[in-house]
Design a protein around this motif. Sequence first.
Motif, PDB file in Angstrom:
ATOM      1  N   GLU A 263      52.429 -33.458  41.418  1.00  0.00           N
ATOM      2  CA  GLU A 263      52.520 -33.239  39.974  1.00  0.00           C
ATOM      3  C   GLU A 263      53.002 -34.505  39.252  1.00  0.00           C
ATOM      4  OE1 GLU A 263      51.822 -31.460  36.501  1.00  0.00           O
ATOM      5  OE2 GLU A 263      51.288 -30.651  38.470  1.00  0.00           O
TER       6      GLU A 263
ATOM      7  N   ARG B 210      50.014 -36.697  39.060  1.00  0.00           N
ATOM      8  CA  ARG B 210      49.063 -36.240  38.025  1.00  0.00           C
ATOM      9  C   ARG B 210      49.545 -36.642  36.641  1.00  0.00           C
ATOM     10  NH1 ARG B 210      49.509 -31.486  41.214  1.00  0.00           N
ATOM     11  NH2 ARG B 210      47.806 -31.458  42.709  1.00  0.00           N
ATOM     12  N   ASP B 211      50.836 -36.487  36.390  1.00  0.00           N
ATOM     13  CA  ASP B 211      51.391 -36.900  35.102  1.00  0.00           C
ATOM     14  C   ASP B 211      51.228 -38.405  34.905  1.00  0.00           C
ATOM     15  OD1 ASP B 211      52.136 -34.286  34.602  1.00  0.00           O
ATOM     16  OD2 ASP B 211      54.262 -34.605  35.075  1.00  0.00           O
TER      17      ASP B 211
ATOM     18  N   VAL C  96      48.975 -40.482  36.172  1.00  0.00           N
ATOM     19  CA  VAL C  96      47.590 -40.877  35.887  1.00  0.00           C
ATOM     20  C   VAL C  96      47.217 -40.457  34.470  1.00  0.00           C
ATOM     21  CG1 VAL C  96      46.259 -38.896  36.789  1.00  0.00           C
ATOM     22  CG2 VAL C  96      45.347 -41.192  36.984  1.00  0.00           C
ATOM     23  N   ALA C  97      47.692 -39.307  34.023  1.00  0.00           N
ATOM     24  CA  ALA C  97      47.406 -38.847  32.659  1.00  0.00           C
ATOM     25  C   ALA C  97      48.032 -39.772  31.610  1.00  0.00           C
ATOM     26  CB  ALA C  97      47.915 -37.415  32.469  1.00  0.00           C
ATOM     27  N   GLU C  98      49.173 -40.371  31.947  1.00  0.00           N
ATOM     28  CA  GLU C  98      49.862 -41.287  31.033  1.00  0.00           C
ATOM     29  C   GLU C  98      49.351 -42.716  31.134  1.00  0.00           C
ATOM     30  OE1 GLU C  98      53.891 -40.765  32.279  1.00  0.00           O
ATOM     31  OE2 GLU C  98      54.085 -38.836  31.268  1.00  0.00           O
ATOM     32  N   GLY C  99      48.442 -42.968  32.070  1.00  0.00           N
ATOM     33  CA  GLY C  99      47.910 -44.320  32.235  1.00  0.00           C
ATOM     34  C   GLY C  99      48.768 -45.229  33.096  1.00  0.00           C
TER      35      GLY C  99
ATOM     36  N   ASP D 148      45.869 -45.962  37.957  1.00  0.00           N
ATOM     37  CA  ASP D 148      44.422 -45.789  37.800  1.00  0.00           C
ATOM     38  C   ASP D 148      43.971 -44.759  38.836  1.00  0.00           C
ATOM     39  OD1 ASP D 148      44.039 -47.111  40.290  1.00  0.00           O
ATOM     40  OD2 ASP D 148      43.721 -49.029  39.310  1.00  0.00           O
ATOM     41  N   MET D 149      42.736 -44.313  38.718  1.00  0.00           N
ATOM     42  CA  MET D 149      42.249 -43.243  39.593  1.00  0.00           C
ATOM     43  C   MET D 149      42.279 -43.633  41.071  1.00  0.00           C
ATOM     44  SD  MET D 149      41.893 -40.482  38.056  1.00  0.00           S
ATOM     45  CE  MET D 149      41.067 -39.564  39.344  1.00  0.00           C
TER      46      MET D 149
ATOM     47  N   PHE E  23      45.860 -43.423  42.220  1.00  0.00           N
ATOM     48  CA  PHE E  23      46.227 -42.008  42.225  1.00  0.00           C
ATOM     49  C   PHE E  23      45.691 -41.319  43.483  1.00  0.00           C
ATOM     50  CE2 PHE E  23      44.589 -37.719  41.208  1.00  0.00           C
ATOM     51  CZ  PHE E  23      45.795 -37.047  41.094  1.00  0.00           C
TER      52      PHE E  23
END
Length: 70
Positions: A21, A24-25, A27-30, A33-34, A37
């Motif tokens: 989690e 995930r947070d 990667v969502a915040e930048g 990178d994928m 992640f």
Amino acid sequence: MTDDAVPELRASDADRERVAEVLRDAVAEGRLDMEEFEERLEATYKARTYGDLTPITQDLPAPGSPRRRG
């Protein structure tokens, strides 16, 4: 997972999910990178101990910590 966890103790599925989690947070915040992640997420699900989990999120802010404004 807590800061006072003994590194050689076995991590639980719930511990791994908490780390996932955080990732995930991030990667969502930048913050990740994928590609990074995905690498960290794979390491999270392979982790057996707290010591394996700790370095995965060590360079990321703790959940709920205040964010620096620049």
